[in-house]
Write a protein that holds these residues in place. Structure first.
Motif, PDB file in Angstrom:
ATOM      1  N   ARG A 180       0.838  -1.209   0.000  1.00  0.00           N
ATOM      2  CA  ARG A 180       0.000   0.000   0.000  1.00  0.00           C
ATOM      3  C   ARG A 180       0.868   1.253   0.000  1.00  0.00           C
ATOM      4  NH1 ARG A 180      -3.196  -3.122   3.575  1.00  0.00           N
ATOM      5  NH2 ARG A 180      -2.274  -2.116   5.398  1.00  0.00           N
ATOM      6  N   ASP A 181       1.914   1.237   0.796  1.00  0.00           N
ATOM      7  CA  ASP A 181       2.837   2.374   0.820  1.00  0.00           C
ATOM      8  C   ASP A 181       3.485   2.566  -0.545  1.00  0.00           C
ATOM      9  OD1 ASP A 181       2.310   2.879   3.483  1.00  0.00           O
ATOM     10  OD2 ASP A 181       4.096   1.819   4.220  1.00  0.00           O
ATOM     11  N   TYR A 182       3.869   1.464  -1.154  1.00  0.00           N
ATOM     12  CA  TYR A 182       4.522   1.529  -2.466  1.00  0.00           C
ATOM     13  C   TYR A 182       3.598   2.192  -3.483  1.00  0.00           C
ATOM     14  CZ  TYR A 182       7.681  -0.031  -6.201  1.00  0.00           C
ATOM     15  OH  TYR A 182       8.566  -0.062  -7.246  1.00  0.00           O
ATOM     16  N   ARG A 183       2.337   1.821  -3.446  1.00  0.00           N
ATOM     17  CA  ARG A 183       1.385   2.419  -4.390  1.00  0.00           C
ATOM     18  C   ARG A 183       1.202   3.909  -4.115  1.00  0.00           C
ATOM     19  NH1 ARG A 183      -1.252  -2.713  -3.088  1.00  0.00           N
ATOM     20  NH2 ARG A 183      -0.857  -4.151  -4.811  1.00  0.00           N
ATOM     21  N   SER A 184       1.307   4.292  -2.856  1.00  0.00           N
ATOM     22  CA  SER A 184       1.203   5.722  -2.537  1.00  0.00           C
ATOM     23  C   SER A 184       2.413   6.474  -3.065  1.00  0.00           C
ATOM     24  CB  SER A 184       1.048   5.930  -1.027  1.00  0.00           C
ATOM     25  OG  SER A 184       2.257   5.694  -0.337  1.00  0.00           O
ATOM     26  N   TRP A 185       3.587   5.830  -3.061  1.00  0.00           N
ATOM     27  CA  TRP A 185       4.773   6.476  -3.645  1.00  0.00           C
ATOM     28  C   TRP A 185       4.593   6.649  -5.146  1.00  0.00           C
ATOM     29  CZ3 TRP A 185       8.101   2.153  -1.072  1.00  0.00           C
ATOM     30  CH2 TRP A 185       8.068   2.318   0.313  1.00  0.00           C
ATOM     31  N   LEU A 186       4.011   5.649  -5.800  1.00  0.00           N
ATOM     32  CA  LEU A 186       3.714   5.776  -7.227  1.00  0.00           C
ATOM     33  C   LEU A 186       2.741   6.926  -7.475  1.00  0.00           C
ATOM     34  CD1 LEU A 186       3.253   2.045  -8.316  1.00  0.00           C
ATOM     35  CD2 LEU A 186       5.083   3.584  -9.058  1.00  0.00           C
ATOM     36  N   ASP A 187       1.698   6.996  -6.667  1.00  0.00           N
ATOM     37  CA  ASP A 187       0.695   8.044  -6.860  1.00  0.00           C
ATOM     38  C   ASP A 187       1.291   9.433  -6.669  1.00  0.00           C
ATOM     39  OD1 ASP A 187      -1.185   6.082  -7.330  1.00  0.00           O
ATOM     40  OD2 ASP A 187      -1.981   6.103  -5.279  1.00  0.00           O
ATOM     41  N   GLY A 188       2.316   9.530  -5.844  1.00  0.00           N
ATOM     42  CA  GLY A 188       2.918  10.828  -5.566  1.00  0.00           C
ATOM     43  C   GLY A 188       4.135  11.154  -6.404  1.00  0.00           C
ATOM     44  N   ILE A 189       4.408  10.345  -7.398  1.00  0.00           N
ATOM     45  CA  ILE A 189       5.613  10.561  -8.198  1.00  0.00           C
ATOM     46  C   ILE A 189       5.547  11.922  -8.894  1.00  0.00           C
ATOM     47  CG2 ILE A 189       4.858   9.561 -10.401  1.00  0.00           C
ATOM     48  CD1 ILE A 189       7.501   7.998 -10.439  1.00  0.00           C
ATOM     49  N   PRO A 190       6.610  12.710  -8.819  1.00  0.00           N
ATOM     50  CA  PRO A 190       6.596  14.049  -9.420  1.00  0.00           C
ATOM     51  C   PRO A 190       6.795  13.999 -10.931  1.00  0.00           C
ATOM     52  CG  PRO A 190       8.714  13.653  -8.374  1.00  0.00           C
ATOM     53  CD  PRO A 190       7.868  12.446  -8.089  1.00  0.00           C
ATOM     54  N   ALA A 191       5.728  13.756 -11.643  1.00  0.00           N
ATOM     55  CA  ALA A 191       5.796  13.644 -13.105  1.00  0.00           C
ATOM     56  C   ALA A 191       4.471  14.091 -13.687  1.00  0.00           C
ATOM     57  CB  ALA A 191       6.090  12.195 -13.505  1.00  0.00           C
ATOM     58  N   ASP A 192       4.529  14.739 -14.853  1.00  0.00           N
ATOM     59  CA  ASP A 192       3.295  15.171 -15.502  1.00  0.00           C
ATOM     60  C   ASP A 192       2.649  13.986 -16.223  1.00  0.00           C
ATOM     61  OD1 ASP A 192       4.733  14.794 -17.881  1.00  0.00           O
ATOM     62  OD2 ASP A 192       5.094  16.928 -18.182  1.00  0.00           O
ATOM     63  N   ASP A 193       1.505  14.226 -16.848  1.00  0.00           N
ATOM     64  CA  ASP A 193       0.747  13.141 -17.467  1.00  0.00           C
ATOM     65  C   ASP A 193       1.540  12.433 -18.563  1.00  0.00           C
ATOM     66  OD1 ASP A 193      -1.345  13.704 -15.795  1.00  0.00           O
ATOM     67  OD2 ASP A 193      -2.550  14.769 -17.306  1.00  0.00           O
ATOM     68  N   ALA A 194       2.262  13.206 -19.360  1.00  0.00           N
ATOM     69  CA  ALA A 194       3.028  12.606 -20.455  1.00  0.00           C
ATOM     70  C   ALA A 194       4.134  11.707 -19.919  1.00  0.00           C
ATOM     71  CB  ALA A 194       3.621  13.699 -21.340  1.00  0.00           C
ATOM     72  N   GLU A 195       4.793  12.160 -18.871  1.00  0.00           N
ATOM     73  CA  GLU A 195       5.870  11.357 -18.287  1.00  0.00           C
ATOM     74  C   GLU A 195       5.305  10.107 -17.615  1.00  0.00           C
ATOM     75  OE1 GLU A 195       9.800  10.302 -16.834  1.00  0.00           O
ATOM     76  OE2 GLU A 195       8.878  11.149 -18.626  1.00  0.00           O
ATOM     77  N   ARG A 196       4.164  10.232 -16.977  1.00  0.00           N
ATOM     78  CA  ARG A 196       3.556   9.057 -16.352  1.00  0.00           C
ATOM     79  C   ARG A 196       3.178   8.018 -17.398  1.00  0.00           C
ATOM     80  NH1 ARG A 196       0.227  10.556 -10.899  1.00  0.00           N
ATOM     81  NH2 ARG A 196       1.823  11.890  -9.979  1.00  0.00           N
ATOM     82  N   LEU A 197       2.677   8.468 -18.524  1.00  0.00           N
ATOM     83  CA  LEU A 197       2.348   7.532 -19.592  1.00  0.00           C
ATOM     84  C   LEU A 197       3.609   6.854 -20.114  1.00  0.00           C
ATOM     85  CD1 LEU A 197       0.290   6.264 -21.474  1.00  0.00           C
ATOM     86  CD2 LEU A 197       0.533   8.254 -22.982  1.00  0.00           C
ATOM     87  N   ARG A 198       4.683   7.618 -20.209  1.00  0.00           N
ATOM     88  CA  ARG A 198       5.958   7.061 -20.669  1.00  0.00           C
ATOM     89  C   ARG A 198       6.464   5.996 -19.684  1.00  0.00           C
ATOM     90  NH1 ARG A 198      11.624  10.171 -20.777  1.00  0.00           N
ATOM     91  NH2 ARG A 198      12.810   8.739 -22.112  1.00  0.00           N
TER      92      ARG A 198
END
Length: 224
Positions: A180-198
């Motif tokens: 659960r913590d790991y998924r929260s780190w993913l959710d908080g990753i500092p990246a815009d939509d394009a970078e997240r898709l990448r």
């Protein structure tokens, strides 16, 4: 209801990354090699050779950890309690009956490509490193436990002992909470939509590299 309040909430990145790579994840998880291994059709030699190839992948992942520890994107994921290289070394010592494997072990062609890609993104693209980190470690904490328990039953390894220590996270007391913590780190990753898709697309590539590795392993002779 206002247009603002009616707008759908943004999809959490942990959900996006899972859904984007679902097909590739399933393909790797249900590969012929893994299905035959877990079905007992292949012998312990196949399990040993799979463990050998993981050695190269995790050396690539963990060899970059110190350099990325302070990175704003990859840094939150650098958790020593996840590191697997030491456990893999112990497993391989057990599977080989000694440490001579360290001087003779060679990666398969698919493993070379896999490790090279991990090292490339670790050097040039922290977001890509996160993609590979996610596909490996979250998988180890989840489906990896099925591999461990099956190996114990099929080949008589001591429960959570030598031979399967790779799958035992002794420093993580509550794997469900950690995930659960790991998924929260993913959710908080500092990246815009394009970078997240990448990054999500790189997850697809990571699973494809796993599938290719299973293909190389399947071409080996694994007589019982």
């Amino acid at each position: 209801m206002s247009a603002l309040s009616a707008a759908p909430a943004a999809v959490p990145f942990s959900v996006q990354i899972r859904e984007t790579s679902h097909a590739q994840h399933t393909e790797a998880e249900t590969s012929t090699f893994m299905s035959r291994l877990l079905g007992g059709e292949l012998g312990v030699d196949a399990f040993r050779r799979y463990t050998e190839q993981l050695w190269f992948v995790y050396r690539a992942l963990e060899g970059a950890a110190d350099r990325l520890a302070d990175d704003p994107v990859a840094g939150p994921f650098i958790r020593p309690e996840l590191f697997r290289s030491t456990a893999l070394g112990r497993d391989l010592d057990h599977l080989h009956g000694g440490a001579d494997w360290r001087t003779t072990l060679r990666p398969l062609p698919a493993t070379e490509r896999y490790a090279a890609r991990v090292m490339e993104v670790a050097r040039d693209w922290p977001g890509g490193y996160v993609a590979h980190h996610y596909t490996r470690y979250l998988g180890d904490l989840s489906g990896g436990q099925v591999i461990r328990s099956t190996a114990e039953k099929l080949w008589g390894f001591a429960r959570k002992g030598d031979g399967v220590r790779f799958y035992v996270f002794e420093e993580i007391a509550n794997p469900a909470a950690f995930k659960r913590d790991y998924r929260s780190w993913l959710d908080g990753i500092p990246a815009d939509d394009a970078e997240r898709l990448r990054i999500a697309d790189e997850c697809k590539h990571a699973f494809a590299l796993n599938t290719a590795l299973f293909g190389d392993l399947l071409s080996g002779d694994f007589s019982r």
